[in-house]
Write a protein that holds these residues in place. Structure first.
Motif, PDB file in Angstrom:
ATOM      1  N   GLU A  27      35.994  47.318  33.600  1.00 28.08           N
ATOM      2  CA  GLU A  27      36.277  48.043  34.844  1.00 28.08           C
ATOM      3  C   GLU A  27      36.137  49.544  34.631  1.00 28.08           C
ATOM      4  OE1 GLU A  27      40.169  46.711  35.914  1.00 28.08           O
ATOM      5  OE2 GLU A  27      39.439  44.903  36.938  1.00 28.08           O
ATOM      6  N   ARG A  28      36.602  50.020  33.480  1.00 24.06           N
ATOM      7  CA  ARG A  28      36.557  51.462  33.203  1.00 24.06           C
ATOM      8  C   ARG A  28      35.121  51.966  33.133  1.00 24.06           C
ATOM      9  NH1 ARG A  28      38.997  51.618  28.399  1.00 24.06           N
ATOM     10  NH2 ARG A  28      41.055  51.672  29.370  1.00 24.06           N
ATOM     11  N   ASN A  44      23.096  42.025  37.719  1.00 20.52           N
ATOM     12  CA  ASN A  44      23.884  41.431  38.798  1.00 20.52           C
ATOM     13  C   ASN A  44      25.247  40.956  38.298  1.00 20.52           C
ATOM     14  OD1 ASN A  44      24.313  40.696  41.479  1.00 20.52           O
ATOM     15  ND2 ASN A  44      23.562  38.603  41.152  1.00 20.52           N
ATOM     16  N   VAL A  45      25.883  41.805  37.500  1.00 21.59           N
ATOM     17  CA  VAL A  45      27.198  41.504  36.938  1.00 21.59           C
ATOM     18  C   VAL A  45      28.208  42.517  37.469  1.00 21.59           C
ATOM     19  CG1 VAL A  45      28.571  41.324  34.837  1.00 21.59           C
ATOM     20  CG2 VAL A  45      26.207  40.527  34.844  1.00 21.59           C
ATOM     21  N   LYS A  46      29.355  42.012  37.921  1.00 20.05           N
ATOM     22  CA  LYS A  46      30.446  42.856  38.383  1.00 20.05           C
ATOM     23  C   LYS A  46      31.647  42.675  37.454  1.00 20.05           C
ATOM     24  CE  LYS A  46      28.173  44.062  42.082  1.00 20.05           C
ATOM     25  NZ  LYS A  46      27.589  45.426  42.202  1.00 20.05           N
ATOM     26  N   PRO A  47      32.535  43.663  37.392  1.00 17.47           N
ATOM     27  CA  PRO A  47      33.729  43.501  36.545  1.00 17.47           C
ATOM     28  C   PRO A  47      34.514  42.239  36.856  1.00 17.47           C
ATOM     29  CG  PRO A  47      33.512  45.777  37.237  1.00 17.47           C
ATOM     30  CD  PRO A  47      32.451  45.024  37.978  1.00 17.47           C
ATOM     31  N   ILE A  50      34.072  38.901  34.783  1.00 15.07           N
ATOM     32  CA  ILE A  50      34.585  38.726  33.415  1.00 15.07           C
ATOM     33  C   ILE A  50      35.934  38.053  33.487  1.00 15.07           C
ATOM     34  CG2 ILE A  50      35.119  39.866  31.244  1.00 15.07           C
ATOM     35  CD1 ILE A  50      32.162  40.001  32.175  1.00 15.07           C
ATOM     36  N   LYS A  51      35.949  36.766  33.223  1.00 13.48           N
ATOM     37  CA  LYS A  51      37.175  35.966  33.317  1.00 13.48           C
ATOM     38  C   LYS A  51      37.545  35.313  31.988  1.00 13.48           C
ATOM     39  CE  LYS A  51      36.654  34.812  38.252  1.00 13.48           C
ATOM     40  NZ  LYS A  51      35.482  35.670  38.512  1.00 13.48           N
ATOM     41  N   SER A  52      36.622  35.355  31.021  1.00 14.05           N
ATOM     42  CA  SER A  52      36.882  34.774  29.700  1.00 14.05           C
ATOM     43  C   SER A  52      36.123  35.584  28.662  1.00 14.05           C
ATOM     44  CB  SER A  52      36.437  33.310  29.645  1.00 14.05           C
ATOM     45  OG  SER A  52      35.017  33.226  29.697  1.00 14.05           O
ATOM     46  N   LEU A  53      36.451  35.385  27.399  1.00 15.01           N
ATOM     47  CA  LEU A  53      35.737  36.099  26.337  1.00 15.01           C
ATOM     48  C   LEU A  53      34.280  35.665  26.277  1.00 15.01           C
ATOM     49  CD1 LEU A  53      38.372  36.181  23.424  1.00 15.01           C
ATOM     50  CD2 LEU A  53      37.777  37.994  25.036  1.00 15.01           C
ATOM     51  N   ARG A  57      28.989  37.626  27.069  1.00 23.57           N
ATOM     52  CA  ARG A  57      27.549  37.434  26.907  1.00 23.57           C
ATOM     53  C   ARG A  57      26.767  37.820  28.161  1.00 23.57           C
ATOM     54  NH1 ARG A  57      27.740  31.372  24.166  1.00 23.57           N
ATOM     55  NH2 ARG A  57      29.593  31.748  22.872  1.00 23.57           N
ATOM     56  N   LYS A  58      27.455  37.951  29.281  1.00 18.44           N
ATOM     57  CA  LYS A  58      26.788  38.369  30.511  1.00 18.44           C
ATOM     58  C   LYS A  58      26.478  39.864  30.515  1.00 18.44           C
ATOM     59  CE  LYS A  58      29.318  34.932  33.302  1.00 18.44           C
ATOM     60  NZ  LYS A  58      30.275  34.742  34.429  1.00 18.44           N
TER      61      LYS A  58
END
Length: 444
Positions: A27-28, A44-47, A50-53, A57-58
């Motif tokens: 997020e930062r 096409n990745v948003k904060p 990110i829901k898991s470690l 890789r995304k």
């Protein structure tokens, strides 16, 4: 002992901490670093993704070139008013790769290094002799603040002036010592010349890094100084020394500060993860850096991971000693240098032909560089083929100054006549490693 509970938590507990800090870091950088927002948007990745470690890789990789391209502060996630310190390392343009730190960054870094010194066998009662270089290089200041955080008394001697090093060691009897392994070996040999018995030095442990060193080098240092020698790992782009360190109990792999750094090992060609225990390129994501957080930073260092619990009781993953690099970077007395940096400076000098070779040599126990360069035909005719002519000697001084100023290393220069260096029909061999050749000559 500075041994916080975090170092013995279960892998599950550590991963929970890592995930929360990863989400905050993503997020930062997305909200504060245009470079990362652009990279994330391209993928096409948003904060919120990110829901898991595993979702790490995304995210895009970061390379040292990205820091150079965004020189000096383009990757900072905070305004300069929040930055309290600047470090850096030499870059291909001759300008340093800049790293910034907030007050909290410095506090966390100091804590991490204090933990590292403890793992090496240090304590708050120690006198700590710090022979790492101070300045933009993170080694000296990094170990200094960590030792002070631990409560040790620090001797900030920096590198060089070996006689003074020996005098201070004799006078203060430090329990711990730190520096590049090759330089500390020089200190040890100077003690031998002066017939100083290692038992009289007071040193019990040494923390060595900033350049590759072998188990044979470790054994030599330990035998000469009668100490435990441990390997420390770090790099300025991520933080500095303290990212990982060996414990004095096992000396089998470097414990990673996993609460602050999320590490991956990838195949440098396919960029896919490799299984634990297999060699690959080390990739690091910072989890607590404020000023310069980095996402999936490709270090170029080849190592492997071991997640088994260590005999010292620490549960964080260990990385094997770095075996080499994915590129041809040289490390001369703790300074990282690329051949391209040297080439850039040589090609600025109009009295030189555009042909050169970089020879890696050994001077005593330390790595050294000899540049072999050709004068151009115009200069050769001007001096009448006399390569000891004052004009040529002045040219040599110019080369020495240029390399020292841009690359931060001292070199030897061998001036050659036109066409004296080899020519190649395909890829030119610019870097020649003659260190093994020298060893074989010594054996003969």
């Amino acid at each position: 002992m500075y041994h916080p509970e975090i170092e013995t938590k279960s892998q599950g507990e550590i991963q929970e901490i890592q995930l929360q800090r990863l989400i905050e870091t993503v997020e930062r950088v997305y909200n504060n670093v245009p470079f990362y927002k652009e990279k994330f948007d391209e993928l096409n990745v948003k904060p919120s993704d990110i829901k898991s470690l595993e979702d790490l890789r995304k995210l895009p990789f970061t390379k040292k070139k990205d820091l150079r391209d965004n020189y000096p502060t383009g990757l900072f996630a905070v305004p300069m008013s929040d930055v309290v310190r600047i470090h850096g390392s030499s870059g291909t343009s001759g300008k340093p790769t800049i790293v910034g730190y907030t007050k909290k960054d410095i506090e966390i870094w100091s804590e991490i290094v204090a933990r590292a010194i403890t793992a090496a066998g240090g304590s708050s009662e120690d006198i700590f002799h710090n022979a790492y270089g101070y300045g933009l290089f993170t080694g000296g200041v990094g170990l200094h603040y960590g030792a002070e955080k631990l409560g040790a008394a620090v001797i900030p001697v920096s590198g060089g002036n070996t006689d003074r090093q020996v005098t201070l060691i004799q006078d203060f009897k430090p329990r711990g010592i730190a520096g590049t392994p090759s330089y500390i070996l020089n200190v040890a040999e100077q003690m031998e010349k002066l017939k100083i018995k290692p038992e009289t030095n007071g040193i019990e442990y040494g923390i060595f890094g900033a350049e590759p060193w072998t188990e044979e080098m470790r054994k030599t240092i330990e035998d000469k100084l009668k100490i435990k020698a441990v390997d420390i790992y770090g790099l300025s782009e991520v933080m500095g020394p303290g990212v990982a360190i060996e414990c004095h109990e096992a000396q089998q792999g470097l414990h990673i500060a996993e609460d602050h750094f999320l590490v991956e090992i990838i195949d440098p060609e396919t960029l896919e993860l490799v299984p634990d225990g297999e060699d690959g390129e080390l990739v690091i994501t910072t989890l607590t850096k404020e000023a310069l957080p980095v996402i999936r930073y490709r270090t170029g260092d080849i190592t492997s991971l071991n997640r088994a619990k260590c005999v010292c009781g620490r549960t964080m993953a260990r990385m094997a000693r770095v075996k080499g690099r994915t590129d041809d970077m040289m490390i001369i007395r703790g300074v990282n240098v690329f051949p391209s940096e040297i080439e850039r400076e040589l090609l600025k000098i109009d009295k030189l032909a555009p042909f050169y070779q970089i020879h890696l040599l050994k001077k005593g126990n330390m790595d050294a560089v000899e540049l072999q360069v050709e004068v151009n035909s115009s200069l050769y005719e001007e001096v009448g083929s006399n390569l000891q002519h004052p004009i040529v000697l002045q040219l040599k001084k110019q080369i020495l100054h240029a390399i020292k100023n841009a690359c931060l290393i001292s070199v030897d220069v061998a001036i050659k006549a036109p066409m004296e260096l080899p020519r190649f029909e395909s890829k030119a061999i610019r870097l020649v490693d003659r260190r093994n050749e020298q060893r074989e000559e010594v054996v003969k």
